[in-house]
Design a protein around this motif. Structure first.
Motif, mmCIF file in Angstrom:
data_model
loop_
_atom_site.group_PDB
_atom_site.id
_atom_site.type_symbol
_atom_site.label_atom_id
_atom_site.label_comp_id
_atom_site.label_asym_id
_atom_site.label_seq_id
_atom_site.Cartn_x
_atom_site.Cartn_y
_atom_site.Cartn_z
ATOM 1 N N VAL A 44 -6.844 0.578 2.590
ATOM 2 C CA VAL A 44 -5.764 0.947 3.509
ATOM 3 C C VAL A 44 -4.806 -0.231 3.683
ATOM 4 O O VAL A 44 -3.585 -0.060 3.628
ATOM 5 C CB VAL A 44 -6.310 1.432 4.875
ATOM 6 C CG1 VAL A 44 -5.170 1.694 5.850
ATOM 7 C CG2 VAL A 44 -7.157 2.683 4.701
ATOM 8 N N ASP A 80 -11.253 11.289 -0.887
ATOM 9 C CA ASP A 80 -10.908 11.275 0.537
ATOM 10 C C ASP A 80 -10.443 9.903 1.022
ATOM 11 O O ASP A 80 -9.484 9.794 1.774
ATOM 12 C CB ASP A 80 -12.085 11.758 1.384
ATOM 13 C CG ASP A 80 -12.332 13.248 1.224
ATOM 14 O OD1 ASP A 80 -11.442 13.971 0.726
ATOM 15 O OD2 ASP A 80 -13.438 13.703 1.597
ATOM 16 N N GLY A 81 -11.125 8.847 0.582
ATOM 17 C CA GLY A 81 -10.741 7.497 0.991
ATOM 18 C C GLY A 81 -9.366 7.114 0.490
ATOM 19 O O GLY A 81 -8.579 6.493 1.208
ATOM 20 N N LYS A 83 -6.873 9.238 -0.427
ATOM 21 C CA LYS A 83 -5.855 10.052 0.257
ATOM 22 C C LYS A 83 -5.523 9.445 1.616
ATOM 23 O O LYS A 83 -4.354 9.338 1.985
ATOM 24 C CB LYS A 83 -6.346 11.490 0.441
ATOM 25 C CG LYS A 83 -6.298 12.317 -0.800
ATOM 26 C CD LYS A 83 -6.788 13.731 -0.490
ATOM 27 C CE LYS A 83 -6.813 14.577 -1.728
ATOM 28 N NZ LYS A 83 -7.277 15.952 -1.437
ATOM 29 N N ASN A 84 -6.544 9.050 2.345
ATOM 30 C CA ASN A 84 -6.340 8.434 3.644
ATOM 31 C C ASN A 84 -5.556 7.128 3.519
ATOM 32 O O ASN A 84 -4.637 6.870 4.293
ATOM 33 C CB ASN A 84 -7.689 8.185 4.324
ATOM 34 C CG ASN A 84 -7.518 7.522 5.664
ATOM 35 O OD1 ASN A 84 -6.892 8.062 6.568
ATOM 36 N ND2 ASN A 84 -8.064 6.320 5.794
ATOM 37 N N ALA A 85 -5.904 6.319 2.538
ATOM 38 C CA ALA A 85 -5.232 5.030 2.348
ATOM 39 C C ALA A 85 -3.770 5.213 1.959
ATOM 40 O O ALA A 85 -2.893 4.494 2.452
ATOM 41 C CB ALA A 85 -5.964 4.205 1.294
ATOM 42 N N ALA A 87 -1.882 7.820 2.599
ATOM 43 C CA ALA A 87 -1.161 8.379 3.741
ATOM 44 C C ALA A 87 -0.960 7.346 4.844
ATOM 45 O O ALA A 87 0.170 7.034 5.214
ATOM 46 C CB ALA A 87 -1.911 9.599 4.282
ATOM 47 N N THR A 88 -2.075 6.811 5.362
ATOM 48 C CA THR A 88 -1.990 5.933 6.535
ATOM 49 C C THR A 88 -1.568 4.515 6.189
ATOM 50 O O THR A 88 -1.117 3.786 7.069
ATOM 51 C CB THR A 88 -3.328 5.892 7.309
ATOM 52 O OG1 THR A 88 -4.337 5.334 6.471
ATOM 53 C CG2 THR A 88 -3.720 7.276 7.774
ATOM 54 N N GLU A 92 2.911 5.473 5.534
ATOM 55 C CA GLU A 92 3.286 4.950 6.846
ATOM 56 C C GLU A 92 3.963 3.586 6.719
ATOM 57 O O GLU A 92 4.864 3.259 7.488
ATOM 58 C CB GLU A 92 2.079 4.884 7.774
ATOM 59 C CG GLU A 92 1.620 6.261 8.214
ATOM 60 C CD GLU A 92 0.396 6.239 9.116
ATOM 61 O OE1 GLU A 92 0.134 5.200 9.767
ATOM 62 O OE2 GLU A 92 -0.299 7.275 9.168
ATOM 63 N N TYR A 119 3.325 14.760 4.557
ATOM 64 C CA TYR A 119 2.670 13.784 5.426
ATOM 65 C C TYR A 119 3.713 12.945 6.165
ATOM 66 O O TYR A 119 3.593 12.714 7.372
ATOM 67 C CB TYR A 119 1.711 12.871 4.658
ATOM 68 C CG TYR A 119 1.021 11.928 5.609
ATOM 69 C CD1 TYR A 119 -0.089 12.344 6.329
ATOM 70 C CD2 TYR A 119 1.531 10.656 5.857
ATOM 71 C CE1 TYR A 119 -0.685 11.519 7.260
ATOM 72 C CE2 TYR A 119 0.943 9.823 6.783
ATOM 73 C CZ TYR A 119 -0.164 10.253 7.487
ATOM 74 O OH TYR A 119 -0.743 9.439 8.417
ATOM 75 N N TRP A 123 4.084 12.648 10.158
ATOM 76 C CA TRP A 123 3.925 11.355 10.820
ATOM 77 C C TRP A 123 5.172 11.016 11.635
ATOM 78 O O TRP A 123 5.074 10.545 12.777
ATOM 79 C CB TRP A 123 3.630 10.263 9.801
ATOM 80 C CG TRP A 123 3.418 8.923 10.451
ATOM 81 C CD1 TRP A 123 4.250 7.845 10.393
ATOM 82 C CD2 TRP A 123 2.329 8.540 11.285
ATOM 83 N NE1 TRP A 123 3.737 6.809 11.131
ATOM 84 C CE2 TRP A 123 2.558 7.215 11.694
ATOM 85 C CE3 TRP A 123 1.190 9.193 11.722
ATOM 86 C CZ2 TRP A 123 1.682 6.533 12.514
ATOM 87 C CZ3 TRP A 123 0.315 8.499 12.547
ATOM 88 C CH2 TRP A 123 0.575 7.184 12.938
#
Length: 134
Positions: A44, A80-81, A83-85, A87-88, A92, A119, A123
């Motif tokens: 991330v 999943d990890g 995609k989260n990284a 996105a966030t 961001e 996304y 956000w």
């Protein structure tokens, strides 16, 4: 650019693809390793740095279309990890970096793939940053 047979893309594959299009990735990784040592650098944090770097250097990118295709690949085919990284961290980071420069964000938005744009829009609405997504 697509990932074969619907397989999930992991963080290593993602950063390897980014490195081809954005050679500065290696330097960013090394700098973060120094800052976080002895703890490992999280994906991330790495993605956030990539987002800030891309936004700050957008006009000098060699192939922004291909770069944003890799970003979209991470959003839709990442594990999943990842995609989260993406996105966030990365998306961001792009938004935060261009928050006070709406003209910059408007230049970036057309390069976002559908998953990335969805996304980003969510956000922006959630945080009410004032950034306008075209």
């Amino acid at each position: 650019m697509s990932h074969l047979k619907g397989e999930k893309l992991n963080a290593t594959e993602f950063t390897d693809r980014l490195r081809i299009l954005l050679p500065e990735v290696t330097g960013i990784e090394e700098r973060l390793k120094q800052e976080f040592f002895p703890a490992p650098t999280g994906i991330v944090s790495l993605c956030a740095e990539f987002g800030w770097h891309i936004a700050a250097n957008f006009h000098s990118l060699r192939n922004p279309q291909a770069l944003f295709e890799v970003i979209e690949l991470g959003m839709v085919r990442g594990d999943d990890g990842l995609k989260n990284a993406v996105a966030t961290g990365l998306i961001e980071g792009l938004i935060s970096s261009s928050d006070n420069r709406l003209g910059e964000w408007e230049v970036i938005v057309p390069y976002l793939g559908p998953g990335s744009k969805d996304y980003a829009d969510a956000w922006i609405k959630f945080t009410d940053t004032g950034t306008i997504s075209a």
